[in-house]
Design a protein around this motif. Sequence first.
Motif, PDB file in Angstrom:
ATOM      1  N   GLN A 537      35.377  46.229  24.855  1.00  0.00           N
ATOM      2  CA  GLN A 537      35.315  47.190  23.767  1.00  0.00           C
ATOM      3  C   GLN A 537      34.221  48.211  24.057  1.00  0.00           C
ATOM      4  OE1 GLN A 537      34.892  44.042  20.862  1.00  0.00           O
ATOM      5  NE2 GLN A 537      32.719  44.555  20.512  1.00  0.00           N
ATOM      6  N   PHE A 538      34.124  49.225  23.190  1.00  0.00           N
ATOM      7  CA  PHE A 538      33.266  50.369  23.504  1.00  0.00           C
ATOM      8  C   PHE A 538      31.789  49.992  23.573  1.00  0.00           C
ATOM      9  CE2 PHE A 538      33.239  50.191  18.936  1.00  0.00           C
ATOM     10  CZ  PHE A 538      31.966  50.590  18.573  1.00  0.00           C
ATOM     11  N   ASP A 539      31.379  48.952  22.811  1.00  0.00           N
ATOM     12  CA  ASP A 539      29.962  48.586  22.820  1.00  0.00           C
ATOM     13  C   ASP A 539      29.667  47.376  23.708  1.00  0.00           C
ATOM     14  OD1 ASP A 539      31.302  46.791  21.270  1.00  0.00           O
ATOM     15  OD2 ASP A 539      29.866  46.797  19.604  1.00  0.00           O
ATOM     16  N   SER A 540      30.603  46.974  24.587  1.00  0.00           N
ATOM     17  CA  SER A 540      30.354  45.873  25.518  1.00  0.00           C
ATOM     18  C   SER A 540      29.388  46.318  26.609  1.00  0.00           C
ATOM     19  CB  SER A 540      31.659  45.411  26.163  1.00  0.00           C
ATOM     20  OG  SER A 540      32.619  45.008  25.202  1.00  0.00           O
ATOM     21  N   GLU A 541      28.685  45.350  27.152  1.00  0.00           N
ATOM     22  CA  GLU A 541      27.845  45.602  28.322  1.00  0.00           C
ATOM     23  C   GLU A 541      28.640  45.228  29.576  1.00  0.00           C
ATOM     24  OE1 GLU A 541      24.162  43.549  28.030  1.00  0.00           O
ATOM     25  OE2 GLU A 541      23.585  44.478  26.113  1.00  0.00           O
ATOM     26  N   TYR A 542      28.805  46.193  30.485  1.00  0.00           N
ATOM     27  CA  TYR A 542      29.636  45.993  31.671  1.00  0.00           C
ATOM     28  C   TYR A 542      28.764  45.967  32.929  1.00  0.00           C
ATOM     29  CZ  TYR A 542      33.525  47.313  28.609  1.00  0.00           C
ATOM     30  OH  TYR A 542      34.438  47.378  27.589  1.00  0.00           O
ATOM     31  N   SER A 543      29.241  45.213  33.933  1.00  0.00           N
ATOM     32  CA  SER A 543      28.564  45.181  35.231  1.00  0.00           C
ATOM     33  C   SER A 543      29.572  44.774  36.301  1.00  0.00           C
ATOM     34  CB  SER A 543      27.401  44.182  35.213  1.00  0.00           C
ATOM     35  OG  SER A 543      27.885  42.846  35.211  1.00  0.00           O
ATOM     36  N   ASN A 544      29.166  44.928  37.562  1.00  0.00           N
ATOM     37  CA  ASN A 544      29.970  44.454  38.701  1.00  0.00           C
ATOM     38  C   ASN A 544      29.379  43.187  39.285  1.00  0.00           C
ATOM     39  OD1 ASN A 544      30.524  47.742  39.082  1.00  0.00           O
ATOM     40  ND2 ASN A 544      32.267  46.426  39.572  1.00  0.00           N
ATOM     41  N   ALA A 545      28.887  42.292  38.430  1.00  0.00           N
ATOM     42  CA  ALA A 545      28.197  41.085  38.884  1.00  0.00           C
ATOM     43  C   ALA A 545      29.150  39.934  39.195  1.00  0.00           C
ATOM     44  CB  ALA A 545      27.186  40.639  37.827  1.00  0.00           C
ATOM     45  N   GLY A 546      30.453  40.132  39.011  1.00  0.00           N
ATOM     46  CA  GLY A 546      31.407  39.040  39.208  1.00  0.00           C
ATOM     47  C   GLY A 546      31.741  38.789  40.668  1.00  0.00           C
ATOM     48  N   SER A 547      32.212  37.581  40.951  1.00  0.00           N
ATOM     49  CA  SER A 547      32.610  37.201  42.309  1.00  0.00           C
ATOM     50  C   SER A 547      33.622  36.061  42.222  1.00  0.00           C
ATOM     51  CB  SER A 547      31.399  36.759  43.136  1.00  0.00           C
ATOM     52  OG  SER A 547      30.786  35.625  42.538  1.00  0.00           O
ATOM     53  N   GLY A 548      34.147  35.649  43.366  1.00  0.00           N
ATOM     54  CA  GLY A 548      35.102  34.543  43.364  1.00  0.00           C
ATOM     55  C   GLY A 548      35.714  34.327  44.725  1.00  0.00           C
ATOM     56  N   TYR A 549      36.649  33.385  44.781  1.00  0.00           N
ATOM     57  CA  TYR A 549      37.372  33.089  46.021  1.00  0.00           C
ATOM     58  C   TYR A 549      38.758  32.562  45.664  1.00  0.00           C
ATOM     59  CZ  TYR A 549      36.925  28.069  45.242  1.00  0.00           C
ATOM     60  OH  TYR A 549      37.028  26.816  44.707  1.00  0.00           O
ATOM     61  N   ALA A 550      39.640  32.595  46.632  1.00  0.00           N
ATOM     62  CA  ALA A 550      40.966  31.982  46.513  1.00  0.00           C
ATOM     63  C   ALA A 550      41.379  31.516  47.895  1.00  0.00           C
ATOM     64  CB  ALA A 550      41.984  32.966  45.944  1.00  0.00           C
ATOM     65  N   SER A 551      41.874  30.293  47.979  1.00  0.00           N
ATOM     66  CA  SER A 551      42.377  29.770  49.244  1.00  0.00           C
ATOM     67  C   SER A 551      43.622  28.945  48.960  1.00  0.00           C
ATOM     68  CB  SER A 551      41.317  28.906  49.945  1.00  0.00           C
ATOM     69  OG  SER A 551      40.978  27.786  49.148  1.00  0.00           O
ATOM     70  N   GLY A 552      44.463  28.794  49.966  1.00  0.00           N
ATOM     71  CA  GLY A 552      45.669  28.030  49.714  1.00  0.00           C
ATOM     72  C   GLY A 552      46.600  27.980  50.894  1.00  0.00           C
ATOM     73  N   LEU A 553      47.754  27.372  50.646  1.00  0.00           N
ATOM     74  CA  LEU A 553      48.804  27.203  51.653  1.00  0.00           C
ATOM     75  C   LEU A 553      50.142  27.507  51.005  1.00  0.00           C
ATOM     76  CD1 LEU A 553      49.749  26.207  54.484  1.00  0.00           C
ATOM     77  CD2 LEU A 553      49.901  23.908  53.469  1.00  0.00           C
ATOM     78  N   ASP A 554      50.921  28.387  51.643  1.00  0.00           N
ATOM     79  CA  ASP A 554      52.258  28.742  51.173  1.00  0.00           C
ATOM     80  C   ASP A 554      53.288  28.291  52.201  1.00  0.00           C
ATOM     81  OD1 ASP A 554      51.128  29.972  48.992  1.00  0.00           O
ATOM     82  OD2 ASP A 554      51.135  31.961  49.907  1.00  0.00           O
ATOM     83  N   ILE A 555      54.359  27.652  51.726  1.00  0.00           N
ATOM     84  CA  ILE A 555      55.418  27.164  52.611  1.00  0.00           C
ATOM     85  C   ILE A 555      56.769  27.650  52.087  1.00  0.00           C
ATOM     86  CG2 ILE A 555      56.596  25.123  53.515  1.00  0.00           C
ATOM     87  CD1 ILE A 555      53.943  23.657  53.418  1.00  0.00           C
ATOM     88  N   PHE A 556      57.600  28.139  53.007  1.00  0.00           N
ATOM     89  CA  PHE A 556      58.926  28.656  52.649  1.00  0.00           C
ATOM     90  C   PHE A 556      59.955  28.125  53.644  1.00  0.00           C
ATOM     91  CE2 PHE A 556      62.309  31.802  53.139  1.00  0.00           C
ATOM     92  CZ  PHE A 556      62.685  32.048  51.822  1.00  0.00           C
ATOM     93  N   TRP A 557      61.095  27.648  53.126  1.00  0.00           N
ATOM     94  CA  TRP A 557      62.199  27.176  53.968  1.00  0.00           C
ATOM     95  C   TRP A 557      63.499  27.712  53.405  1.00  0.00           C
ATOM     96  CZ3 TRP A 557      63.855  25.225  58.394  1.00  0.00           C
ATOM     97  CH2 TRP A 557      65.115  24.640  58.450  1.00  0.00           C
ATOM     98  N   ARG A 558      64.318  28.280  54.276  1.00  0.00           N
ATOM     99  CA  ARG A 558      65.633  28.765  53.859  1.00  0.00           C
ATOM    100  C   ARG A 558      66.685  28.354  54.884  1.00  0.00           C
ATOM    101  NH1 ARG A 558      67.589  34.729  51.698  1.00  0.00           N
ATOM    102  NH2 ARG A 558      69.716  34.077  51.253  1.00  0.00           N
ATOM    103  N   ASP A 559      67.866  27.973  54.378  1.00  0.00           N
ATOM    104  CA  ASP A 559      68.953  27.516  55.250  1.00  0.00           C
ATOM    105  C   ASP A 559      70.274  27.997  54.646  1.00  0.00           C
ATOM    106  OD1 ASP A 559      70.752  26.250  56.863  1.00  0.00           O
ATOM    107  OD2 ASP A 559      70.119  24.215  56.401  1.00  0.00           O
ATOM    108  N   ASN A 560      71.023  28.795  55.394  1.00  0.00           N
ATOM    109  CA  ASN A 560      72.341  29.221  54.922  1.00  0.00           C
ATOM    110  C   ASN A 560      73.442  28.922  55.929  1.00  0.00           C
ATOM    111  OD1 ASN A 560      71.981  31.179  56.918  1.00  0.00           O
ATOM    112  ND2 ASN A 560      71.418  32.780  55.449  1.00  0.00           N
ATOM    113  N   LYS A 561      73.172  27.965  56.838  1.00  0.00           N
ATOM    114  CA  LYS A 561      74.149  27.635  57.872  1.00  0.00           C
ATOM    115  C   LYS A 561      74.576  26.168  57.875  1.00  0.00           C
ATOM    116  CE  LYS A 561      74.681  31.530  60.241  1.00  0.00           C
ATOM    117  NZ  LYS A 561      75.979  32.169  60.483  1.00  0.00           N
TER     118      LYS A 561
END
Length: 719
Positions: A537-561
Amino acid sequence: MKTVATLFLLCISSITMGQTIISGKVRDVKGNPIEGANVYLEGTYDGASTDVKGNFSFETTETGTQNLIVSMVSFETYSQVGDLSYLKDLDITLHEAINQLNGVTLTAGSFKAGDNSKASVLKPLDIVTTAGAAGDFVAALQTLPGTSTVNEDGRLFVRGGAAGETQVFIDGLRVFQPFSATANNIPTRGRFSPFLFKGITFSTGGYSAEYGQALSSVLLLNTTDIPDQEKTDISIMSVGGGIGHTKIWGKESLSINTSYINLSPYQSLVPANQDVRWNKPYESISGEAVFRSMGDKSMFKLYSGFNHANMDIEQEDINYEEYVPFQLKNNNLYVNTSYRHFLENEWTITSGASISMDKNDIGILDDTVDSKETATHIKTKVGKNFTSRFQLNFGAEYFFNNYDESFKEEIGSEYIYGYQDNLLAAFVESDIFFSNKFAMKIGGRLENSNLLDQVTLAPRMSLAYKSGEKGQFSLAYGDYYQNPWTEYLKFNQDLKAEKTSHYILNYQYLGNGKTFRAEAYYKTYNNLVKFNTQLPQFDSEYSNAGSGYASGLDIFWRDNKSIKNLDYWISYSFLDTERDYRNFTQKATPTFAPKHSFSLVTKYWLEDWRSQIGFSYNYGSGRPYDNPNTTAFMNEKTKAYNNLSINWAYLVSPQKILYLSVSNAAGFNNINGYQYADTPNDLGRYDRRAIRPTADTFFFVGFFWTISQDKKSNQLDNL
């Protein structure tokens, strides 16, 4: 007699003295001899083939400077210009030719949907025939690994990133409002009709330096270049109707599509859950058009889309005794024009511009909010294929964004706020193919935001190695910047761009109708925006003090034969992510990030029934939420999300289709989260209510009729 003999010997000597012997050896880069290479002088019949040891030798009566050519299948042609006297005992090395069909391709972090891409794991047909997607390409993409289903939102959440971290481009130009406007906890849809697009590239990370202002991913939509025939498509649906037509004049064509959606008939049959009352159900009218003009060495496109939507509802809110009224009217216009010209010596230049205008009139309780956003994107890109091994692309672009909003209270007080930004960017990127097995893409992006008074430099790099005939590994790294979201900038412009870095390792197997992908990734976040109130909101105090991470594993399999007429794919994602941003009191997993996600999509063609049937199953483990009745922050989770959807397309005749789709056919009682009261009750505890879908199940029935020149085409591609 002696005179004749002397003259004969002199002639023989002259001919012999006029001949030159060309000789040498041909090897590959490993030093192995190449047998059967064709060696000749350009423009003559003089030449020879190499023997088993790679040696060659031939005579020529030519003189002076000549061009020696050495050619062999699977190798780049070699040429050497010089005086014939120097073309002896040559040691020639041939380099492997780059095979665009079977060579290595850069795939880290990218899913392509297109009939002509060797890197494709989906086709345009798949985007719109997925059960439960109901023609929304975003819903179909949520069956791919790396995405998280956030049932109450409907947008793309990718690898621990919020929905605002994914950007959409049409023909390389930014779409600033790609999703329909909606109310809180009611999912949105993409604005665009899938049948106007020839292909989709969905980058879950590691995308090209050509694209910016996206922390997590980009979705690239490419309109069809040349329609194959004139046709008319008519749709009659349980929620509305639509009509589309394509007209061709020589090398020019125009495709138009318009639709009308009204959920009143559906909601009269399937009433909403008790937390929503529909005074006026969702209603929209939209239209799109693509004009194309092809020259001998050029292509011009003009795309435009318009959407008007409105609704009037009342929603349950635990902080109010009565339901909270909410009214919305949205008008959106998007225009996009692009031009590509093919110059001499394999230079190409592409330029274009887009403009978006979006207006919302919102009523909440007795207050009103009016917002208007106008945004422009202008872009020029130049490309050059220097050789089959080295391609270079570079360009510049300009973004202009103007946002104005006013909030008027019932008592008459009015607040006006907004911002304006001019952003300049330049990018350069090269594709380098060292061989058919090893390639590299390297580049960078430079941006300057006038609003933030900040310059950012984002390097990007990816490598690919082909380990076998059908398998390859890819590695990618890149930095990505994005300006803070509008909900922050409209109140405070004293902020900096948010940043993330991507690290991706990918393996892909593609062949025999089967596709397997496994991709591990790690992302770091810096400069995330934080504020100290419940909502920005208009009277909030804002900063760029945030941080974080994301890690993971994605697996995909497709078969049409493996099984005749059966096509299926399986996706699984593991996600470990935490971030400290917004009003978080500490680093925690955000509410939109389930740890485990799973999808199974099947499609089966029944020849005797002239039908395609399919089902899709989506699973997401419980998502975190914060319970103020406990001391731990974001330490509880909802129940797991489950959705089993089915569809059936029956071919009444070659050009008429009857289509039925049921989302969440099993009627799973999904809970999207919880809303807690702002203040405790008499016992000192905070009451709560469950946030549920507006309806547990969605039914869709449609009749689709195509009128075309070949009398065979139908809209099965669009279902």
